[in-house]
Write an enzyme that holds these catalytic residues in place. Structure first.
Site, PDB file in Angstrom:
ATOM      1  N   CYS A 132       5.910 -75.243  13.146  1.00 56.96           N
ATOM      2  CA  CYS A 132       6.143 -75.750  14.485  1.00 56.96           C
ATOM      3  C   CYS A 132       7.138 -74.852  15.194  1.00 56.96           C
ATOM      4  CB  CYS A 132       6.709 -77.171  14.428  1.00 56.96           C
ATOM      5  SG  CYS A 132       5.625 -78.339  13.597  1.00 56.96           S
ATOM      6  N   GLY A 151       2.128 -73.389  16.589  1.00 56.84           N
ATOM      7  CA  GLY A 151       1.484 -74.695  16.455  1.00 56.84           C
ATOM      8  C   GLY A 151       0.575 -74.960  17.634  1.00 56.84           C
ATOM      9  N   ASN A 190      11.408 -78.393  13.385  1.00 59.73           N
ATOM     10  CA  ASN A 190      10.577 -77.373  12.735  1.00 59.73           C
ATOM     11  C   ASN A 190      10.977 -77.322  11.269  1.00 59.73           C
ATOM     12  OD1 ASN A 190      10.501 -73.718  12.885  1.00 59.73           O
ATOM     13  ND2 ASN A 190       9.052 -75.129  11.953  1.00 59.73           N
ATOM     14  N   GLY A 191      10.005 -77.565  10.378  1.00 62.68           N
ATOM     15  CA  GLY A 191      10.282 -77.502   8.945  1.00 62.68           C
ATOM     16  C   GLY A 191       9.835 -78.777   8.258  1.00 62.68           C
ATOM     17  N   TYR A 238       4.291 -62.748   8.440  1.00 66.14           N
ATOM     18  CA  TYR A 238       3.092 -63.245   9.094  1.00 66.14           C
ATOM     19  C   TYR A 238       3.340 -64.179  10.282  1.00 66.14           C
ATOM     20  CZ  TYR A 238      -1.074 -66.144   9.763  1.00 66.14           C
ATOM     21  OH  TYR A 238      -2.114 -66.827  10.315  1.00 66.14           O
TER      22      TYR A 238
END
Ligand code: SF4
Length: 475
Positions: A23, A51, A125-126, A265
């Site tokens: 995210c 996302g 996020n996570g 990535y």
């Protein structure tokens, strides 16, 4: 199950399926009320790669809090979020990939609540590696959850705190919370940004013209124009309100475990993560791959777009020419259902095309960043051979992917990861390539300047930096 990566659509049937992004978060705090939705729109738009399942914004001040959450991509909200109809001192935003908790509007963020601690909106996020355990404890204690996302656990812990000031509440609420959390909150008109003590996910802070901005990636800050930014340190909490900006640390001795897959990535190439240019990192990975290689190809071809920068680095060090021997149709969507192997292959063929005059009669090295199931790679090898390539050698600018991630990245189960079933030569035989080679774990660490042990590389080496509970296939 904690480790289950629930996806809103079964992307296993979608060709070119890759690792799921996690995210992205964004935040803004101004000294006076302003149109906060417009900058949030641009910051989220710049982080769309993190996302695509849902997006949302929340805005408010001391007197109120509102939110607008939607399924789908940020561009779909342009008419409303760019209308200039909102005025507030603080705003936060979120783009969501459903790594934990599944899809659907209920799990879209920011989550907004009114509780004993005030009006709070949260973007996360996570993944929490002990989220299942924390949730079970809260439920046993009477908490009622509105979502299946573990982000709500943090809100519950904040709401249950008996402390009165934000610093004390955050210290209490986040003590014992393990795993990855880069947070952006509105809290009674203040903007609060928090990064977990291990610093798994990136988080950045910028100030320009008296306005403070927070974003997962620097590309989101730069989308608003030139501005100086800094990384929010692992374990750091930043509070921005009418009294200015202040910060404190949750843990005086954070043990860093920054996600090594961010530069490989996930992050956008024009971003800086963990203090280093993503573009430079990917070229360095490709260069390291070439330095360890023994073949002399006629041409170095990237798998677009994921392998482009690593292929450039490979070509520079190998001295062999770089060329786009595969082109990508950017209009091929990912929304169609493909139940059969033949249809999946057809869909890859719709998306990627070999360029005959680049590869015909040649020994080709194709470079990609990672290998997950190997399905798409096998089709790419066939495309290149059909276009006349004499030899096809696959090179990966990361090591063998063998372990799932419990900190917010959607990696398949161990059984599905091809590197758990086959070695490099076995993979080459399986996908029809002349050879397959991976960057080693040491080579990856050296190329990224990550030898210091401040990075998580658990999906490659199985060394999880914080305990993984209820995870059946963890080592
Ligand atoms: S397990 Fe892999 S993807 Fe997950 S945080 Fe660690 S390095 Fe990143």
């Amino acid at each position: 199950m904690l480790q289950t990566a629930v996806k809103p659509h079964d992307t296993r049937d979608i060709p070119n399926w890759r690792l799921g992004h996690h995210c992205g978060v964004a935040g803004i705090r101004a000294p006076q009320a302003m149109d906060v939705q417009r900058p949030l729109f641009y910051m989220l738009f710049a982080q769309q790669h993190r996302g695509q399942e849902a997006c949302g914004v929340a805005w408010g001040d001391e007197t109120g809090l509102r939110s607008d959450r939607r399924l789908g991509m940020v561009a779909g909200a342009a008419d409303d979020w760019l209308s200039g109809s909102v005025s507030a001192k603080a705003g936060i935003g979120h783009v969501r990939y459903a790594t934990q908790g599944g899809g659907g509007l209920a799990n879209a963020q920011p989550l907004a609540v009114s509780c004993s601690q005030g009006r709070i909106a949260l973007a996360h996020n996570g993944n929490l590696s002990n989220g299942a355990e924390l949730r079970a404890r809260l439920v046993a204690d009477g908490s009622i959850f509105q979502t299946t996302s573990d982000s709500e656990i943090i809100l519950h812990r904040i709401a249950r705190s008996k402390m009165r000031d934000k610093e004390s509440v955050l210290r209490e609420a986040l003590a014992g919370v393990e795993g990855a959390y880069s947070l952006c909150l509105i809290w009674d008109g203040a903007m609060v940004a928090v990064r977990d003590p291990m610093g798994f996910r990136p988080l950045h802070l910028a100030e320009e013209g008296g306005v403070s901005y927070v974003a997962s990636e620097t590309c989101a800050l730069r989308a608003l124009g030139p501005m100086d930014w800094r990384e929010i340190a692992p374990g750091e909490c930043v509070i921005v309100d009418d009294d200015g900006t202040r910060s404190f640390f949750l843990d005086p001795r954070p043990r860093r475990a920054r996600c090594i897959f961010e530069p490989i990535y996930f992050a956008r190439p024009d971003s800086w993560v963990f203090g280093r240019s993503v573009h430079a990192s990917r070229r360095a990975l490709g260069a390291a791959l070439a330095a360890a290689d023994t073949i002399t190809p006629d041409v170095v071809v990237p798998v677009p777009d994921s392998g482009t920068l690593a292929a450039m680095g490979y070509a520079e060090v190998s001295g062999r020419p770089f060329a786009f021997g595969l082109t990508r149709n950017h209009y091929a969507g990912r929304s169609f259902i493909l139940p059969t192997k033949g249809e999946r292959e057809l869909a890859v063929r719709m998306k990627l095309h070999a360029v005959e005059d680049v590869v015909a009669g040649k020994s080709v090295v194709i470079v990609d960043d990672s290998l997950v199931r190997g399905t798409t790679s096998g089709i790419i090898v066939r495309l290149l051979r059909e276009a006349g390539a004499r030899e096809v050698h696959l090179r990966l600018s990361s090591p063998e992917l063998k372990w799932p991630c419990y900190y917010g990245i959607d990696i398949p189960t161990r059984d599905e990861l091809i590197s758990n079933r086959l070695d490099a030569d076995g993979i080459a035989a399986h996908i029809g390539a002349d050879s397959v080679r991976f960057l080693t774990v040491d080579g990856m660490r050296q190329a990224l300047g990550a030898e210091s042990g401040e990075f998580c590389s658990a999906c490659f080496d199985g060394n999880y930096p914080c305990p993984v509970r209820h995870a059946g296939d963890a080592p």
